[in-house]
Motif scaffolding. Sequence first.
Motif, PDB file in Angstrom:
ATOM      1  N   MET A   1     -53.334   5.280  31.133  1.00  0.00           N
ATOM      2  CA  MET A   1     -51.896   5.560  31.129  1.00  0.00           C
ATOM      3  C   MET A   1     -51.104   4.379  30.561  1.00  0.00           C
ATOM      4  N   MET A   2     -51.498   3.146  30.979  1.00  0.00           N
ATOM      5  CA  MET A   2     -50.787   1.958  30.502  1.00  0.00           C
ATOM      6  C   MET A   2     -50.957   1.775  28.999  1.00  0.00           C
ATOM      7  N   GLU A   3     -52.161   2.092  28.506  1.00  0.00           N
ATOM      8  CA  GLU A   3     -52.388   1.975  27.066  1.00  0.00           C
ATOM      9  C   GLU A   3     -51.541   2.985  26.297  1.00  0.00           C
ATOM     10  N   THR A   4     -51.399   4.187  26.868  1.00  0.00           N
ATOM     11  CA  THR A   4     -50.562   5.210  26.236  1.00  0.00           C
ATOM     12  C   THR A   4     -49.110   4.775  26.165  1.00  0.00           C
ATOM     13  N   LEU A   5     -48.607   4.189  27.250  1.00  0.00           N
ATOM     14  CA  LEU A   5     -47.222   3.711  27.267  1.00  0.00           C
ATOM     15  C   LEU A   5     -47.033   2.540  26.317  1.00  0.00           C
ATOM     16  N   ALA A   6     -48.031   1.651  26.250  1.00  0.00           N
ATOM     17  CA  ALA A   6     -47.939   0.510  25.336  1.00  0.00           C
ATOM     18  C   ALA A   6     -47.883   0.982  23.891  1.00  0.00           C
ATOM     19  N   ARG A   7     -48.648   2.012  23.578  1.00  0.00           N
ATOM     20  CA  ARG A   7     -48.613   2.542  22.208  1.00  0.00           C
ATOM     21  C   ARG A   7     -47.283   3.239  21.931  1.00  0.00           C
ATOM     22  N   ALA A   8     -46.728   3.905  22.934  1.00  0.00           N
ATOM     23  CA  ALA A   8     -45.430   4.559  22.759  1.00  0.00           C
ATOM     24  C   ALA A   8     -44.344   3.527  22.475  1.00  0.00           C
ATOM     25  N   VAL A   9     -44.380   2.417  23.207  1.00  0.00           N
ATOM     26  CA  VAL A   9     -43.407   1.339  22.986  1.00  0.00           C
ATOM     27  C   VAL A   9     -43.597   0.730  21.603  1.00  0.00           C
ATOM     28  N   ALA A  10     -44.866   0.532  21.199  1.00  0.00           N
ATOM     29  CA  ALA A  10     -45.144  -0.020  19.870  1.00  0.00           C
ATOM     30  C   ALA A  10     -44.691   0.935  18.774  1.00  0.00           C
ATOM     31  N   ASP A  11     -44.898   2.241  18.983  1.00  0.00           N
ATOM     32  CA  ASP A  11     -44.486   3.237  17.983  1.00  0.00           C
ATOM     33  C   ASP A  11     -42.979   3.194  17.739  1.00  0.00           C
ATOM     34  N   ALA A  12     -42.213   2.955  18.791  1.00  0.00           N
ATOM     35  CA  ALA A  12     -40.754   2.902  18.642  1.00  0.00           C
ATOM     36  C   ALA A  12     -40.346   1.826  17.647  1.00  0.00           C
ATOM     37  N   PHE A  13     -41.067   0.711  17.663  1.00  0.00           N
ATOM     38  CA  PHE A  13     -40.737  -0.389  16.742  1.00  0.00           C
ATOM     39  C   PHE A  13     -41.413  -0.208  15.386  1.00  0.00           C
ATOM     40  N   MET A  14     -42.712   0.130  15.394  1.00  0.00           N
ATOM     41  CA  MET A  14     -43.491   0.141  14.157  1.00  0.00           C
ATOM     42  C   MET A  14     -43.272   1.385  13.314  1.00  0.00           C
ATOM     43  N   GLN A  15     -43.024   2.532  13.942  1.00  0.00           N
ATOM     44  CA  GLN A  15     -42.877   3.761  13.182  1.00  0.00           C
ATOM     45  C   GLN A  15     -41.426   4.180  12.992  1.00  0.00           C
ATOM     46  N   VAL A  16     -40.529   3.565  13.751  1.00  0.00           N
ATOM     47  CA  VAL A  16     -39.103   3.884  13.619  1.00  0.00           C
ATOM     48  C   VAL A  16     -38.311   2.627  13.269  1.00  0.00           C
ATOM     49  N   GLY A  17     -38.426   1.601  14.105  1.00  0.00           N
ATOM     50  CA  GLY A  17     -37.570   0.435  13.991  1.00  0.00           C
ATOM     51  C   GLY A  17     -37.627  -0.300  12.671  1.00  0.00           C
ATOM     52  N   VAL A  18     -38.849  -0.584  12.177  1.00  0.00           N
ATOM     53  CA  VAL A  18     -38.945  -1.399  10.967  1.00  0.00           C
ATOM     54  C   VAL A  18     -38.355  -0.670   9.766  1.00  0.00           C
ATOM     55  N   TYR A  19     -38.509   0.658   9.732  1.00  0.00           N
ATOM     56  CA  TYR A  19     -37.975   1.427   8.606  1.00  0.00           C
ATOM     57  C   TYR A  19     -36.472   1.640   8.746  1.00  0.00           C
ATOM     58  N   VAL A  20     -36.021   1.835   9.983  1.00  0.00           N
ATOM     59  CA  VAL A  20     -34.581   1.917  10.233  1.00  0.00           C
ATOM     60  C   VAL A  20     -33.908   0.613   9.813  1.00  0.00           C
ATOM     61  N   GLY A  21     -34.499  -0.512  10.201  1.00  0.00           N
ATOM     62  CA  GLY A  21     -33.941  -1.813   9.850  1.00  0.00           C
ATOM     63  C   GLY A  21     -33.850  -2.013   8.357  1.00  0.00           C
ATOM     64  N   LEU A  22     -34.900  -1.635   7.640  1.00  0.00           N
ATOM     65  CA  LEU A  22     -34.909  -1.775   6.187  1.00  0.00           C
ATOM     66  C   LEU A  22     -33.786  -0.970   5.551  1.00  0.00           C
ATOM     67  N   MET A  23     -33.621   0.277   6.008  1.00  0.00           N
ATOM     68  CA  MET A  23     -32.591   1.140   5.431  1.00  0.00           C
ATOM     69  C   MET A  23     -31.190   0.697   5.845  1.00  0.00           C
ATOM     70  N   LEU A  24     -31.048   0.210   7.073  1.00  0.00           N
ATOM     71  CA  LEU A  24     -29.738  -0.254   7.519  1.00  0.00           C
ATOM     72  C   LEU A  24     -29.280  -1.472   6.736  1.00  0.00           C
ATOM     73  N   VAL A  25     -30.196  -2.373   6.429  1.00  0.00           N
ATOM     74  CA  VAL A  25     -29.843  -3.538   5.623  1.00  0.00           C
ATOM     75  C   VAL A  25     -29.378  -3.098   4.241  1.00  0.00           C
ATOM     76  N   PHE A  26     -30.084  -2.116   3.674  1.00  0.00           N
ATOM     77  CA  PHE A  26     -29.691  -1.628   2.346  1.00  0.00           C
ATOM     78  C   PHE A  26     -28.307  -0.992   2.380  1.00  0.00           C
ATOM     79  N   PHE A  27     -28.080  -0.096   3.343  1.00  0.00           N
ATOM     80  CA  PHE A  27     -26.784   0.576   3.420  1.00  0.00           C
ATOM     81  C   PHE A  27     -25.675  -0.382   3.856  1.00  0.00           C
ATOM     82  N   GLY A  28     -26.034  -1.381   4.677  1.00  0.00           N
ATOM     83  CA  GLY A  28     -25.049  -2.392   5.047  1.00  0.00           C
ATOM     84  C   GLY A  28     -24.613  -3.201   3.836  1.00  0.00           C
ATOM     85  N   TRP A  29     -25.580  -3.562   3.010  1.00  0.00           N
ATOM     86  CA  TRP A  29     -25.253  -4.292   1.772  1.00  0.00           C
ATOM     87  C   TRP A  29     -24.397  -3.413   0.865  1.00  0.00           C
ATOM     88  N   LEU A  30     -24.750  -2.114   0.779  1.00  0.00           N
ATOM     89  CA  LEU A  30     -23.986  -1.194  -0.071  1.00  0.00           C
ATOM     90  C   LEU A  30     -22.559  -1.052   0.429  1.00  0.00           C
TER      91      LEU A  30
END
Length: 396
Positions: A1-30
């Motif tokens: 269960m703990m491993e599942t939760l750890a992967r869920a927390v990691a997914d929030a950053f690795m599969q959403v956060g890093v790409y959101v950040g990249l796009m936000l920087v681009f649109f912020g610059w624009l």
Amino acid sequence: MMETLARAVADAFMQVGVYVGLMLVFFGWLQWRTGERVTEVLQRHRHWAPLVGALLGVTPGCAGALLVMPLYARGVVPFGAVVAALVATMGDSSWVLIAFDPKLALAVHSVLLVTGICTGYVVHMLGISPSVRMRSDSDANSHNEGDRGAPSCCSPHTATVRASGVRGSSGVGLAAPLSPTVAPTMRTAAAAVGLAPTAFWSLATLGLFISIPVVFQVGDLTVLAAALGGLDPYLLVGNLGTLVAVVVFFQSRARFADDSLDSIAPAQTSMSAVLRNGAKETSFVITWVALTYVVYETAVGVTGFNAASLAGVGVAGVLVGAVVGLVPGCAIQIVFTGLYVAGGLPLPTLLANAVSQDGDALLPLLFTDRRAAAAATAITTVPALVVGLSALVLLG
């Protein structure tokens, strides 16, 4: 269960956060480079306002739709532009969908754009305007001349704060001179606030390079894992990144709520401001996505809940999506989109919510014209139900 939760927390950053950040920087610059030009287009071409409002609203995040609200409050654009922008916007939850499935996000945003344009022009042609008194064009232009020095997306209070030299809610140091006694304190505070965003972007950059092979299945991280003594680099960087994002979230907002009027549309005065504001907005998204993932995985683990069971909610699901969209702000909408990403909601429900929700863009209107805000959010519910029910029929 703990491993599942750890992967869920990691997914929030690795599969959403890093790409959101990249796009936000681009649109912020624009936004930093072209924001005022877009505003001038709206001021010069009132008859194109619903079209331009929808085009601004459909851009990921809330910045585009936010530009329309103060212009309506000053009588520069008609109410149809407000409705078009609010229908077209998906707020910050659009980042979650883009990171999850870019092709689906493009399709959803195309639906939002067309629906926003049509609804905006219907409202415009019917002459719907809930305001008791709208300023004339000459009054609006005269007002604009007086506000020429301040960004149109900011409130008068924000402009006053900037002029006085006090640090605004966006955390950006302001240009006015500081007294010798205040300057050291301000520099110290700025350094403290900048530490967490710097750590965030460092982890986001590292996370991007680690995430790409995992998400797109184009590489093997076993060599890197061996070099780290058996630690999974995806889980390590993902959990550290989410932890830092939570720190940035509480540093900048300190509560599970949406922006105040002064911080809804921070001025992008430099690239450093873009990075600072981008870290805050991305951390906001990551925190809510991580919370959604953890709650969802916990519910699945404890109750054995099957997300596929929600696929048959039908008309009730569309109604729920449209009603949830009535709630102003982005927080609950991010959670709702996160449930779809996790497999807990059908597409018609997501579409109804996407059309109905207004993101942070409704908040300035609530401060300046509550009657218009209430009318706008009620009107957006109608196309939300139409689009949701149509998708339900078409998708079977």
